[in-house]
Enzyme design. Structure first.
Site, PDB file in Angstrom:
ATOM      1  N   ASP A  16      -9.005  -0.946  25.363  1.00 28.26           N
ATOM      2  CA  ASP A  16      -7.989  -0.278  24.479  1.00 28.26           C
ATOM      3  C   ASP A  16      -6.724  -1.160  24.470  1.00 28.26           C
ATOM      4  O   ASP A  16      -6.474  -1.755  25.650  1.00 28.26           O
ATOM      5  CB  ASP A  16      -7.735   0.973  24.851  1.00 28.26           C
ATOM      6  CG  ASP A  16      -6.705   1.631  23.890  1.00 28.26           C
ATOM      7  OD1 ASP A  16      -6.803   1.543  22.619  1.00 28.26           O
ATOM      8  OD2 ASP A  16      -5.640   2.249  24.431  1.00 28.26           O
ATOM      9  N   ASP A  69      -6.457   4.610  28.626  1.00 33.00           N
ATOM     10  CA  ASP A  69      -5.240   5.361  29.232  1.00 33.00           C
ATOM     11  C   ASP A  69      -4.923   6.990  28.588  1.00 33.00           C
ATOM     12  O   ASP A  69      -4.415   7.452  29.289  1.00 33.00           O
ATOM     13  CB  ASP A  69      -4.084   4.744  29.819  1.00 33.00           C
ATOM     14  CG  ASP A  69      -3.397   4.125  28.602  1.00 33.00           C
ATOM     15  OD1 ASP A  69      -3.733   4.179  27.447  1.00 33.00           O
ATOM     16  OD2 ASP A  69      -2.248   3.502  28.600  1.00 33.00           O
TER      17      ASP A  69
END
Length: 819
Positions: free
Chosen positions: A335, A575
């Site tokens: 990501d 996250d």
């Protein structure tokens, strides 16, 4: 913005429980009026009430263990099947033979002690890191919100929730502000559930959008997911291909041992009618080396040392086999935000559109920032740049959702006007072909992140609230690149691990960031909205491209599945709460320590220092453990194969077993035990490959057969050469020399490719055996003395032939049975 200004007092008060405009609200985390139902707001329990509940034992006292207890560690290392067998044999040898024939028992005690010590060290490391990475929910007591340990929650506590927060105990919703909770980890239902006051919430679920608070109704072991949470966070040494493969090997070894040992006992005690004590000693000498007891121990030690090494780098391994899994990874999905870039952002430019007044726009942005009590990184940058105005009142809010990619709020402005605003992705809020998108594209190509502020045409409750929104301003954000991200991507490229950047941001912007960091194939950018939905076609697109933008949480999950359908072992980093589904489905989930509680809960590995640069260390540690265990397992199982075959040949030939336990203890120590320990801890960058059992046995079987045949040939030749009272000792010495030299050649092959320390290791083991042969008291201790010159040189010649045959056999195996 004052608290009173945040509450819309225009219009009649709702019947029943509602918001008291003059009520004293929580000064730390004031709640804003939700769009749906509203519940009475409270300050939570008082200190006295908490004390009463603690006294009654109404505390969330579930012992969430991150590792096995000390008792379990000792029991697991001592009370094993093979330790029991060896213990019985050791007791017998202590009664019937000299102490040097009982050395194998002391070696097992030492090895077991090492295993216990190493695992206890790993336990301390893991327990310490688990405390650092423990979720700390926000609980409201005496009207003040504060973070506490999960174990300190008591029955009736008011626990606050925000995006990404994990529900740590069962409860009932008390406050809901567009609260959406994902219960897929418990129920399997993928769609988030909208919660209203009075609705139940279950421990183990997590918030995907909105906020609120719930009252704890079940704590401790009564909570729905308490046992699941305890089990999921436990230090484990099972459920890995490596350990299941070793268990399979040991199962077959046990089956072979029983009939072989029985035949050997009958042969030595009944058929030959030898001296009883000597027969027992030689029988035990034939049984002990069949047991590859050190293989299990060495595997546990290697894993434990891996945990300790990673712990020093602030990496929490929540499931030990994750070290092995990451070693097999060939695709890592990253990501962008929080992984390639740091969490913080800076507003670099504000561009008003269509003649909008910049001063007015700044007020709107300030009010939007204040309307969200748990802002993400983008909104936090706006809050820092544009202070809130106390003249505006928030009347309605639409929390950010990674699925829709925008947030919003409605305000009553200071002059009495009302307005509703949206802030989010321009290419989602604007129709395709809009002229504004052209300007945004140029900014995205520079790696900048652009948000669009648009005035909503209708109510925020509308199904398609973005329809007809009027663009008002562009907020240009600069993302902070992680200084170590470039080197980390280069490492993956060097290790033939494909990196795929999968982000919810604009594809062009993501591509620009990836390009700055030197990601191979960064120019191959795909807008995920154009991706095919069929799995095979999606897998093809994923294999052909490296950067994907505008990816929804469900698409991330689908992309992981598509890659796995092509046989890839996939690691997923993230996250944010939008990464949870993909993290859960990936072979290995890696979460940042600063990530949401939900991501840390489902990830097998947590990078507590939030450094993406730690990931190569985890991959390298996994490869070191798996590659080296595969390497040294061949040594252990070669010994098992030649021990079983020698026993069979002795039974069939009706001759004395050539070795005493002291001989095989010496050989095992010099050709397996000591070298295996060093080889198991050596650097190893080779990617772990599947089929552990096949890969090990394809080498161990031919090596064991050749070692047994060469040794038995020397023994038979020596029996015809020597005669007299000391003949058996001379025959044993010649056979021992052959077995040592052939085993040393197996070690020399295993140690390749050679480095200076590996050459020194092999040479040292050879030198140690030579010392035993030439030092008189060592000759007597190990009952080894070469007699004459004919048989010793014949033994060397047979060993040389065996070594040559080993080289030919292993090359043939490499060609015929490629793994």
């Amino acid at each position: 913005m004052t608290q009173r200004a945040r509450i819309d007092t225009d219009g009649p008060e709702p019947d029943g429980p509602g918001i008291d405009a003059g009520a004293e609200l929580d000064p730390v985390h004031p709640m804003k009026p939700p769009r749906s139902a509203v519940a009475v707001r409270t300050g939570g329990l008082t200190t006295a009430e908490v004390a009463e509940r603690v006294a009654r034992g109404e505390v969330n006292d579930v012992p969430v263990r991150s590792s096995r207890s000390t008792t379990e560690i000792v029991r697991g290392n001592v009370f094993t099947r093979f330790n029991a067998i060896i213990g019985v044999l050791w007791a017998i040898m202590l009664l019937v033979a000299p102490i040097q024939d009982s050395l194998f028992g002391f070696v097992i005690i030492a090895n077991t002690g090492i295993g216990i010590i190493q695992e206890l060290r790993a336990k301390r490391t893991l327990d310490g890191l688990a405390v650092i990475g423990e979720a700390r929910p926000t609980v409201r007591r005496d009207g003040v919100a504060a973070e506490i340990s999960t174990s300190e929650i008591v029955l009736g506590d008011l626990v606050e929730l925000g995006p990404g927060d994990k529900v740590v105990v069962d409860g009932e919703v008390a406050e809901a502000d567009s609260l959406e909770i994902d219960e897929s980890l418990l129920t399997g239902e993928a769609d988030p559930v909208v919660k209203h006051p009075g609705d139940p919430v279950m421990s183990g679920s997590f918030v995907v959008a909105g906020g609120g608070a719930f009252t704890a109704t079940k704590v401790g072991r009564e909570a729905y997911a308490a046992q699941l949470a305890e089990e999921a966070s436990r230090f484990t040494l099972v459920h890995s291909e490596l350990r299941s493969g070793i268990s399979t090997i040991l199962k077959y070894v046990t089956w072979m041992m029983i009939p072989t040992a029985t035949g050997l006992i009958i042969s030595q005690l009944v058929v030959k009618d030898n001296n009883f004590n000597d027969s027992v000693a030689r029988t035990v000498g034939g049984i002990v080396p069949m047991i590859p007891e050190g293989l299990v121990l060495l595997t546990s030690v290697a894993f434990a040392i891996g945990v300790i090494r990673l712990g020093r780098k602030q990496c929490l391994v929540q499931e030990l086999p994750a070290i092995e899994g990451l070693a097999r990874v060939d695709v890592v999905c990253l990501d962008k935000t929080g992984t390639l870039t740091e969490g913080g952002m800076d507003v670099t430019e504000l561009r008003a559109l269509d003649g909008a007044d910049e001063t007015y726009v700044r007020k709107v942005l300030g009010a939007l920032g204040e309307s969200d009590r748990r802002p993400n990184a983008s909104l936090q940058a706006i809050i820092d740049a544009y202070p809130d105005s106390e003249e505006w009142r928030c009347t309605e809010s639409l929390p950010f959702s990674s699925a829709r990619k925008y947030s919003g709020a409605a305000f009553s402005e200071g002059d009495g006007n009302r307005s509703a605003w949206l802030l989010g992705a321009p290419d989602v809020l604007l129709p395709a072909g809009d002229a504004t998108l052209g300007k945004i594209e140029q900014l995205n190509e520079q790696g900048l992140r652009v948000l669009l502020l648009a005035r909503a045409a209708g109510d925020l409750d509308a199904t398609d609230v973005a329809a007809g929104a009027r663009p008002t301003a562009l907020v240009v954000l600069e993302q902070r690149l992680r200084p170590d991200a470039s080197d980390t991507l280069a490492y993956f490229a060097d290790q033939n691990v494909a990196a795929k950047v999968i982000s919810g941001d604009n594809a062009v912007s993501v591509s620009a960031v990836a390009g700055k960091l030197g990601l191979p194939g960064a120019q191959n950018t795909v807008d995920a909205r154009q991706l095919p939905t069929e799995q095979e076609e999606m897998a093809q697109a994923l294999d052909s491209n490296s950067v994907f933008g505008r990816v929804t949480p469900q698409q991330k999950r689908d992309m992981v599945g598509a890659l796995q359908s092509r046989g890839h072992t996939v690691a997923m980093t993230g996250d944010g709460v939008n990464d949870v589904l993909a993290l859960k489905d990936a072979d290995i989930g890696v979460s940042m320590g600063s990530g949401s509680e939900a991501t840390r809960a489902v990830a097998q590995i947590v990078l507590l220092n939030n450094s993406f640069a730690t990931l190569p260390s985890v991959v390298a540690e996994g490869r070191r453990v798996i590659g080296n265990i595969t390497r040294v397992a061949t040594l252990f199982l070669t010994k098992t194969v030649y021990s079983v075959l020698l026993a069979v040949l002795v039974v069939c030939s009706q001759v004395e077993y050539p070795f005493l336990p002291r001989h095989l203890t010496l050989l095992s120590t010099l050709t397996i035990g000591v070298p295996a320990f060093f080889l198991a801890l050596a650097p190893n960058k080779e990617r772990a490959r599947p089929h552990f059992v096949r890969r090990v046995m394809r080498y161990a079987i031919p090596a064991g057969v050749i070692a047994a045949a060469a040794t038995f040939a020397t023994y038979l030749l020596a029996r015809s050469h020597y005669s007299g009272p000391g003949a058996l000792d001379a025959e044993t010495s010649a056979a021992t020399l052959t077995l040592f030299l052939v085993s040393m050649w197996v070690l020399a092959i295993i140690a390749r490719p050679y480095t200076w320390w590996r050459v020194c290791l092999v040479a040292t083991m050879g030198g140690a055996f030579l010392i035993v042969l030439i030092v008189p008291w060592l000759q007597d201790f190990f009952a080894l003395k070469l007699v004459g010159t004919t048989m010793p040189w014949a033994a060397v010649a047979i060993s040389a032939a065996g070594a040559a045959l080993l080289e030919v056999a292993w090359r043939w195996v490499d060609r015929r049975f490629a793994a």
